[in-house]
Design a protein around this motif. Structure first.
Motif, PDB file in Angstrom:
ATOM      1  N   VAL A   1     109.171  55.573  82.487  1.00  0.00           N
ATOM      2  CA  VAL A   1     109.926  56.068  81.337  1.00  0.00           C
ATOM      3  C   VAL A   1     110.780  54.910  80.817  1.00  0.00           C
ATOM      4  O   VAL A   1     111.672  54.436  81.518  1.00  0.00           O
ATOM      5  N   SER A   2     110.511  54.451  79.593  1.00  0.00           N
ATOM      6  CA  SER A   2     111.168  53.225  79.137  1.00  0.00           C
ATOM      7  C   SER A   2     111.358  53.201  77.629  1.00  0.00           C
ATOM      8  O   SER A   2     110.521  53.716  76.873  1.00  0.00           O
ATOM      9  N   GLY A   3     112.442  52.574  77.191  1.00  0.00           N
ATOM     10  CA  GLY A   3     112.674  52.339  75.772  1.00  0.00           C
ATOM     11  C   GLY A   3     111.839  51.200  75.223  1.00  0.00           C
ATOM     12  O   GLY A   3     111.852  50.949  74.016  1.00  0.00           O
ATOM     13  N   SER A   4     111.126  50.506  76.100  1.00  0.00           N
ATOM     14  CA  SER A   4     110.242  49.431  75.657  1.00  0.00           C
ATOM     15  C   SER A   4     108.964  50.043  75.082  1.00  0.00           C
ATOM     16  O   SER A   4     108.854  51.259  74.925  1.00  0.00           O
ATOM     17  N   HIS A   5     107.973  49.221  74.769  1.00  0.00           N
ATOM     18  CA  HIS A   5     106.804  49.666  74.006  1.00  0.00           C
ATOM     19  C   HIS A   5     105.514  49.334  74.738  1.00  0.00           C
ATOM     20  O   HIS A   5     105.503  48.598  75.726  1.00  0.00           O
ATOM     21  N   HIS A   6     104.418  49.883  74.224  1.00  0.00           N
ATOM     22  CA  HIS A   6     103.135  49.787  74.923  1.00  0.00           C
ATOM     23  C   HIS A   6     102.690  48.353  75.169  1.00  0.00           C
ATOM     24  O   HIS A   6     102.100  48.061  76.226  1.00  0.00           O
ATOM     25  N   ALA A   7     102.920  47.458  74.224  1.00  0.00           N
ATOM     26  CA  ALA A   7     102.434  46.087  74.404  1.00  0.00           C
ATOM     27  C   ALA A   7     102.993  45.467  75.672  1.00  0.00           C
ATOM     28  O   ALA A   7     102.278  44.760  76.401  1.00  0.00           O
ATOM     29  N   CYS A   8     104.273  45.730  75.953  1.00  0.00           N
ATOM     30  CA  CYS A   8     104.896  45.218  77.176  1.00  0.00           C
ATOM     31  C   CYS A   8     104.498  46.026  78.402  1.00  0.00           C
ATOM     32  O   CYS A   8     104.306  45.478  79.495  1.00  0.00           O
ATOM     33  N   LEU A   9     104.408  47.336  78.219  1.00  0.00           N
ATOM     34  CA  LEU A   9     104.356  48.233  79.373  1.00  0.00           C
ATOM     35  C   LEU A   9     102.956  48.593  79.858  1.00  0.00           C
ATOM     36  O   LEU A   9     102.769  48.887  81.041  1.00  0.00           O
ATOM     37  N   ASP A  10     101.972  48.590  78.980  1.00  0.00           N
ATOM     38  CA  ASP A  10     100.627  48.993  79.408  1.00  0.00           C
ATOM     39  C   ASP A  10     100.095  48.146  80.568  1.00  0.00           C
ATOM     40  O   ASP A  10      99.593  48.696  81.551  1.00  0.00           O
TER      41      ASP A  10
END
Length: 238
Positions: A105-114
């Motif tokens: 669960v993060s305020g970051s985005h898919h490009a970073c998190l996937d």
């Protein structure tokens, strides 16, 4: 389910900041610096306003290009000597071994998190969703933010979807903004030394984990970087 914040909980960095700085270096100044992005939000901007300013800087970027950049960034980041928080990564593995659904669960985005979610074997990813136009380019606007209370709202929605009871779930966070997330489940763990969260931990008997940074340990067993804990097994929801 076990819900994990990401930045400074599972990884030692703020992924949005690290990724932007990486893109800025790759672009050789063709992109605005992070300082310029912050200034664009205006003096005294709130955390939510800074978040919006950050994502507005993506306007015009192709979704596919951003995803490719994210994978390049993560491939470099993960090799760092202080990239991860081993104690929290170990806890994630222990939950997975117990058959718990693991959710980032993060305020970051898919490009970073996937790529991170894939490497950690997470089952679900709840993060900021970006709007794109019909041509596949980002508009700079958000389809869904994921900071502060929005995290708890997303958790409640997922619990309702799956029928899992909140009292049977776990959550991990490092910052006072994670408080709604931690309070939305039956068992909370504070990662690091945030004074607001430590106060709640002392009053409510929450667990604590160190936020000491370390390397990625690949397929090393649970317990790396912190005391191993066992969790009750549950039927898999994967």
């Amino acid at each position: 389910m076990a819900f994990f914040d990401v930045d400074e909980t599972l990884i030692s960095a703020k992924s949005m900041v690290a990724f932007h700085d990486w893109r800025f270096r790759q672009a050789r100044g063709a992109l605005p610096s992070l300082d310029e992005v912050v200034k664009s939000a205006g003096p005294g901007a709130s955390r939510a306003e800074l978040n919006r300013a950050y994502y507005r800087a993506f306007a015009g970027t192709a979704v596919a290009d951003l995803a490719a950049a994210g994978r390049q960034w993560y491939d470099e980041y993960r090799r760092g000597a202080h990239a991860f928080v081993p104690a929290a990564v170990s806890a994630l593995r222990e939950h997975a071994a117990a058959g718990h659904l693991v959710v980032l669960v993060s305020g970051s985005h898919h490009a970073c998190l996937d790529p991170l979610a894939e490497e950690l074997g997470a089952d679900r990813l709840l993060c900021t969703e970006l709007r794109a136009d019909a041509a596949g380019r980002l508009t700079g606007e958000l389809a869904r933010p994921m900071i502060g209370p929005a995290k708890a709202e997303a958790v409640r929605a997922l619990l309702a979807e799956t029928g899992v009871e909140a009292r049977d779930c776990f959550a991990y966070g490092d910052h006072s903004s994670d408080l709604p997330l931690l309070q939305s489940v039956g068992s909370a763990t504070v990662v690091g030394e945030d004074p607001v969260l430590l106060g709640h931990a002392a009053r409510e008997g929450w667990a604590r984990l160190p936020a000491s940074a370390g390397r990625w340990h690949g397929d090393a067993g649970a317990g790396q970087g912190g005391a191993s804990r066992s969790f009750p097994r549950s039927p898999s929801l994967r």
